[in-house]
Motif scaffolding. Structure first.
Motif, short mmCIF file in Angstrom:
data_model
loop_
_atom_site.label_atom_id
_atom_site.label_comp_id
_atom_site.label_asym_id
_atom_site.label_seq_id
_atom_site.Cartn_x
_atom_site.Cartn_y
_atom_site.Cartn_z
N MET A 192 50.80 48.46 50.31
CA MET A 192 49.74 47.75 49.59
C MET A 192 50.02 47.77 48.08
SD MET A 192 47.62 47.06 52.13
CE MET A 192 46.14 46.49 51.31
N PHE A 193 50.04 46.58 47.48
CA PHE A 193 50.09 46.46 46.01
C PHE A 193 48.75 45.87 45.58
CE2 PHE A 193 54.48 46.69 47.25
CZ PHE A 193 55.13 47.33 46.20
N LEU A 194 47.93 46.66 44.89
CA LEU A 194 46.54 46.29 44.60
C LEU A 194 46.36 46.08 43.09
CD1 LEU A 194 44.88 48.97 46.92
CD2 LEU A 194 45.49 46.63 47.50
N PHE A 195 45.76 44.94 42.72
CA PHE A 195 45.74 44.52 41.31
C PHE A 195 44.36 44.18 40.76
CE2 PHE A 195 49.86 43.55 43.03
CZ PHE A 195 50.75 43.85 42.02
N SER A 196 43.31 44.52 41.43
CA SER A 196 42.02 43.98 41.01
C SER A 196 41.50 44.58 39.72
CB SER A 196 40.99 44.23 42.11
OG SER A 196 39.76 43.66 41.74
N SER A 197 40.78 43.76 38.95
CA SER A 197 40.07 44.30 37.79
C SER A 197 38.65 44.70 38.21
CB SER A 197 40.01 43.26 36.67
OG SER A 197 39.44 42.07 37.17
N GLN A 198 38.28 44.34 39.44
CA GLN A 198 36.97 44.72 40.00
C GLN A 198 37.21 45.81 41.07
OE1 GLN A 198 34.22 43.09 38.79
NE2 GLN A 198 35.61 41.93 37.46
N TYR A 199 36.13 46.27 41.67
CA TYR A 199 36.22 47.26 42.77
C TYR A 199 37.03 46.66 43.92
CZ TYR A 199 34.67 50.22 46.63
OH TYR A 199 34.62 51.05 47.73
N GLN A 200 37.97 47.43 44.45
CA GLN A 200 38.82 46.91 45.52
C GLN A 200 38.82 47.78 46.78
OE1 GLN A 200 42.64 45.79 44.00
NE2 GLN A 200 43.10 44.44 45.70
N ASP A 201 38.07 48.87 46.78
CA ASP A 201 38.00 49.78 47.93
C ASP A 201 39.38 50.30 48.35
OD1 ASP A 201 37.06 51.37 49.93
OD2 ASP A 201 35.87 49.81 50.94
N VAL A 202 40.05 50.93 47.39
CA VAL A 202 41.35 51.56 47.65
C VAL A 202 41.22 52.58 48.79
CG1 VAL A 202 43.21 52.97 46.65
CG2 VAL A 202 42.11 51.18 45.28
N ALA A 203 40.06 53.24 48.87
CA ALA A 203 39.85 54.28 49.89
C ALA A 203 40.05 53.70 51.29
CB ALA A 203 38.45 54.88 49.76
N SER A 204 39.55 52.49 51.54
CA SER A 204 39.70 51.86 52.86
C SER A 204 41.10 51.29 53.05
CB SER A 204 38.66 50.75 53.05
OG SER A 204 37.36 51.29 53.05
N LEU A 205 41.57 50.54 52.07
CA LEU A 205 42.85 49.84 52.21
C LEU A 205 44.03 50.81 52.31
CD1 LEU A 205 42.29 46.93 49.65
CD2 LEU A 205 42.11 46.82 52.13
N SER A 206 43.91 51.97 51.69
CA SER A 206 45.04 52.91 51.70
C SER A 206 45.28 53.54 53.07
CB SER A 206 44.84 54.02 50.65
OG SER A 206 43.66 54.75 50.92
N ASN A 207 44.35 53.35 54.01
CA ASN A 207 44.59 53.84 55.37
C ASN A 207 45.77 53.15 56.04
OD1 ASN A 207 42.43 55.78 56.68
ND2 ASN A 207 41.37 54.49 55.20
N LEU A 208 46.02 51.89 55.67
CA LEU A 208 47.13 51.15 56.29
C LEU A 208 48.46 51.82 55.97
CD1 LEU A 208 45.83 47.54 55.60
CD2 LEU A 208 45.99 48.65 57.82
#
Length: 920
Positions: free
Chosen positions: A508-524
């Motif tokens: 996952m490469f995550l770039f948001s300036s808003q809330y992105q829920d890294v806690a959920s997405l990082s499970n992948l």
């Protein structure tokens, strides 16, 4: 095709750039051949008060309580005839703990170190350091115990301040009996680069381990670089692989040969096995070979080319599926254009030696966009975009051309990447059906396996895996904050397990300036052997942002990975692998599955002692079965031998503080996700207190005097634990967004040891008075010399100084409020400090010698390759003026872990609190 009997490696399974030191230009020389020097202290100080006046702000030798050298402080500003940046002698050679040559008189502890009050009675004089090299014919069955292990040197934590430079010392040496390996090779035991044990002397009983309160774990980092040519390991091509029939251990330097060399006894389970007939024969050259030259008997780390029976199916090609978020946010911040351009520029770097690598591309907003890419030979065919709007049951719109062979479709892939940003440049769609896209991508590549590379700026807000905006600032810093760090949708974990079964890894490469829920997405990534990279507030219009991502993403694409990999650790009878930590799926009690095996992560395995150990040496062997990027099935085998002991003082004297901290950082992440941040912080403090109490009771005779006794080799542990408790991942604060915390937790549970130590305990270098040789290449190694690191306290920072603060992920260049204008001109090329551009930036390239050295130090501090680890990370450099932007200054100061912060203790208060708890 069936795997060998009893081998966990056959069961799937669908089946087991870097910164170069630039040699500096020849510095300007003054008349007489001496370097020109300049005084940056404005002549205002008459005493040697530079931060580098002594190493790390402490007298040389103070790390063992030795007295400071007499005479004026180094780099004194009081000598007008020699105005200088603060030259001083280099770092003193630090003694490696317990090594025989460490102290001239081994019968006495170093001056200032408390005499050993434990039960150590042996003297160094008896140590067996010599002996003739062993002849292969005389293989001892059971080596005698070494006459002594590492010596315990208690030290007082309160009176002998810890020097952060000690974290760079090697772990306590592994003292094995002579002749324990079948060849006298120096590489017969595994280097700490690949496996570190928390204990380099193993208790013989479970009760002794329990009594010590120390963990027994291995920190395994199978690869030392992103590319094989940077980390050369002997490769055994002849496919003669000799393994124990019972426990499946690979033959290694610690077996013993019997029956005139026709049989070998396993060093794990003692079973005797036949030596393969081909073991002494070179089939290619058709001649006999010297057995004692075979790599597996001389090297603890080797790689075997695996024969057919190690494959459940033929080796699959390398597959990359790129999932682009093309919603309005990703268009607006320039993500699509930058990512497409980086892939285009990096096509030659993607591993493709066997010309089988395949690429696929999908775009995601509120619909799924597939790209059908024809082969170059079909001149009339065009790349087509096919749109699917059914999110619940996504289907593949065409059966072929979605997976394009890089070698055969190169021109059409290039055309697509050039056009991609234009296709969506006017997209106003704010939807993101990323969950559906992941399912569709899985369907596309699951037959082969491979990597799904997700690049997104949005919160998935449609279809399966939909996430809500749940960041609530009122919860930050409270007991309810832990809920924000847990996944809010079970889709991500269950889908990750499904991916793992089909050999699909997700990054996952995550770039948001808003809330992105890294806690959920990082499970992948967590369950598929991937990684989460987080770029908060990223925008391509800032050159620093664009360059950082482009550099990291290009290195990511070039990295060699292992496909369809499994990791298993075997050990001497009586030892059992109990728990595993890291990014993978634990398929059975002792088998870890990795659809793709990365080169830049480490793994922690907890070892249990189930039966009393009767041997004087125990062995552990980690093996990674994998397919290389060019389609070769291989097994990387790493064998570690450790002495056993019945003596608690030996256990403490041989404990590795960096490996122990790595183990507890993984435990802290687990505790945070299970029970919350308070529980994780409390557990760290309780464990440290327990270790100090145990040492006091069992080895210091129940007395501490007025101090706080602990072994010299563990004296960094209180600071490292304090660094963990104050770390952005765990710190008590109402100001840390949950995405930032979650991304930090991902790093705490994956970084290799050298980078993790820097992340927990950053490096602080004083630049304005650095030694003359700092920032220049070492004459022998060619490596840039760094200034000595200083302790992380604002007391070390003088107002006229220039400092580099680096935690491996972010660098801060700190400019003091009273900095002299000449230094500003030499480093930044401006007349006044108010003209320095603060925030993300870089140091301009100027002609002067000092500017060149400062840039060299900043670059060298980023050099992970010299630390023996792989990493794609390029830290941002933030320029901070002490009297400038307050929020930037505060952020930099959070890295000074020895200072008192709003809700946390200073290092001195922390040690005082620990002492109170210990003597209660």
């Amino acid at each position: 095709m069936s795997a060998p009997p009893n081998d966990g490696y056959g069961q799937s399974q669908q089946p087991e750039q870097v910164y170069q030191d630039q040699p500096g230009q020849v510095p300007e020389t003054a008349a007489g051949g001496k370097k020109k020097k300049r005084a940056y202290a404005a002549g205002a100080f008459d005493v040697g008060s530079g931060a580098n006046a002594t190493v790390g702000g402490q007298p040389v030798g103070a790390q063992y309580g030795m007295p400071a050298p007499a005479g004026p402080a180094y780099g004194s500003y009081a000598e007008p005839q020699q105005p200088m940046y603060g030259a001083q002698p280099g770092m003193p050679q630090q003694p490696a703990y317990g090594q025989p040559q460490a102290y001239p008189d081994q019968t006495q502890p170093p001056q200032g170190v408390a005499p050993n009050v434990g039960d150590i009675t042996h003297g160094m004089a008896n140590m067996n350091t010599g002996g003739a090299p062993m002849q292969p014919a005389q293989m001892p069955q059971q080596p005698s115990r070494p006459s002594m292990l590492n010596t315990l040197y208690p030290t007082d934590l309160l009176s002998n301040a810890f020097n952060v430079a000690e974290l760079d010392l090697p772990p306590p040496p592994i003292v094995l009996p002579s002749n324990v390996s079948v060849t006298p090779s120096e590489t017969a035991n595994c280097s700490s680069k690949y496996i570190r044990s928390t204990l380099n002397a193993v208790p013989t009983t479970s009760s002794l381990l329990k009594k010590s309160k120390l963990p027994f774990s291995l920190v395994i980092q199978p690869y030392g670089a992103l590319h094989d040519d940077e980390d050369q390991i002997p490769v055994i091509q002849d496919q003669v692989i000799s393994r124990c029939r019972r426990c499946r251990t690979y033959i290694n330097p610690y077996v013993s040969f019997l029956d005139h060399g026709h049989r070998w006894r396993c060093n794990m389970c003692n079973l005797s096995n036949d030596v393969p007939q081909a073991f002494d024969w070179d089939a290619a050259a058709q001649r006999s070979v010297d057995r004692w030259q075979r790599p597996e008997l001389n090297h603890a780390v080797v790689e075997f080319v695996a024969p057919q029976e190690y494959m459940v199916r033929p080796p699959q090609p390398l597959v990359y599926l790129f999932l682009f978020d093309v919603s309005y946010g990703a268009v607006a911040n320039g993500l699509i254009a930058t990512a497409a351009r980086t892939i285009l520029d990096s096509l030659n770097r993607i591993p493709n030696a066997d010309r089988r690598t395949k690429l696929a591309f999908m775009a995601v907003d509120s619909s799924l966009h597939y790209f059908s890419i024809p082969k170059d030979e079909d001149e009339n065919a065009e790349t087509n975009m096919l749109v699917v709007s059914d999110l619940d049951e996504p289907f593949l719109p065409v059966p072929t051309d979605l997976l394009a062979p890089l070698a055969e479709s190169r021109q059409n892939i290039e055309k697509l990447l050039q056009k991609l940003p234009e296709m969506f440049q006017n997209n106003q769609n704010n939807g993101s059906c990323m969950g559906s896209a992941l399912r569709a991508g899985h369907k596309l590549i699951s037959a082969l396996g491979g990597k799904m590379v997700v690049l997104t700026s949005s919160l998935p807000n449609l279809g399966p895996g939909k996430l809500e905006m749940r960041e609530d600032k009122k919860l930050l810093g409270t007991s309810k904050e832990g809920a924000l760090l847990q996944t809010s949708n079970s889709f991500y974990k269950s889908f990750a397990v499904e991916c793992s079964k089909n050999q699909v890894s997700v990054d996952m490469f995550l770039f948001s300036s808003q809330y992105q829920d890294v806690a959920s997405l990082s499970n992948l990534p967590r369950y598929t052997g991937g990684q989460t990279w987080f770029y908060p507030g990223w925008h391509a219009s800032r050159p620093e942002d664009a360059l950082k991502f482009a550099s990291e993403f290009s290195d990511y694409l070039s990295s060699e990975i292992g496909l369809e990999a499994v990791l298993r650790v075997r050990a001497t009878t009586g030892l059992r692998m109990a728990n595993f930590y890291g990014n993978f799926f634990n398929r059975s009690s002792d088998l870890c599955a990795f659809p793709a095996f990365p080169r830049d992560q480490c793994y922690v395995v907890e070892v249990a002692i189930d039966e009393n150990l009767t041997k004087n040496v125990v062995c552990m062997q980690a093996a990674v079965l994998h397919t290389t990027c060019n389609g070769e099935r291989r097994i990387r085998v790493m064998t570690l031998a450790l002495p056993t002991t019945t003596n608690l003082s030996d256990v403490y004297a041989s404990a590795d503080q960096c490996a122990i901290t790595t183990y507890f950082s993984h435990k802290a992440v687990e505790r945070t996700l299970d029970s919350g941040l308070d529980a994780a912080r409390d557990a760290l403090q309780a464990k440290l207190t327990e270790l100090l109490q145990t040492f006091r009771k069992e080895l210091a005779g129940g007395s501490m005097g007025g101090g706080l006794q602990f072994p010299a080799n563990l004296r960094g542990l209180p600071l490292l634990f304090l660094g963990l408790i104050k770390h952005v991942a765990l710190r008590k604060s109402a100001q840390i967004p949950s995405d930032i915390r979650s991304a930090a937790l991902c790093l705490l549970s994956t970084l290799p040891v050298p980078l993790l130590m820097r992340y927990i305990c950053p490096r602080l270098y004083s630049l304005h008075d650095m030694p003359d040789e700092a920032g220049t290449p070492d004459k022998e190694t060619g490596q840039i010399i760094l200034p000595p690191p200083m302790n992380l306290s604002s007391e070390r920072i003088v107002p006229y100084g220039l400092y580099l603060l680096d935690d491996g992920q972010t660098q801060f260049l700190w400019v003091g409020r009273d900095v002299v204008s000449q230094l500003v001109a030499d480093v930044f090329g401006v007349e006044d400090k108010t003209q320095i551009q603060v925030g993300k930036g870089r140091v301009p390239e100027l002609d002067g010698d000092f500017n060149e050295r400062v840039r060299a130090v900043i670059q060298k501090s980023r050099d992970h390759r010299s630390l023996g680890v792989g990493s794609i990370t390029v830290p941002h450099l933030y320029i901070v003026r002490e009297d400038g932007e307050p929020s930037l200054k505060l952020w930099a100061q959070t890295l000074l872990i020895e200072d008192r912060a709003d809700q946390s203790l200073s290092a001195a208060q922390w040690l005082g609190t620990l002492r109170e708890k210990v003597v209660q």
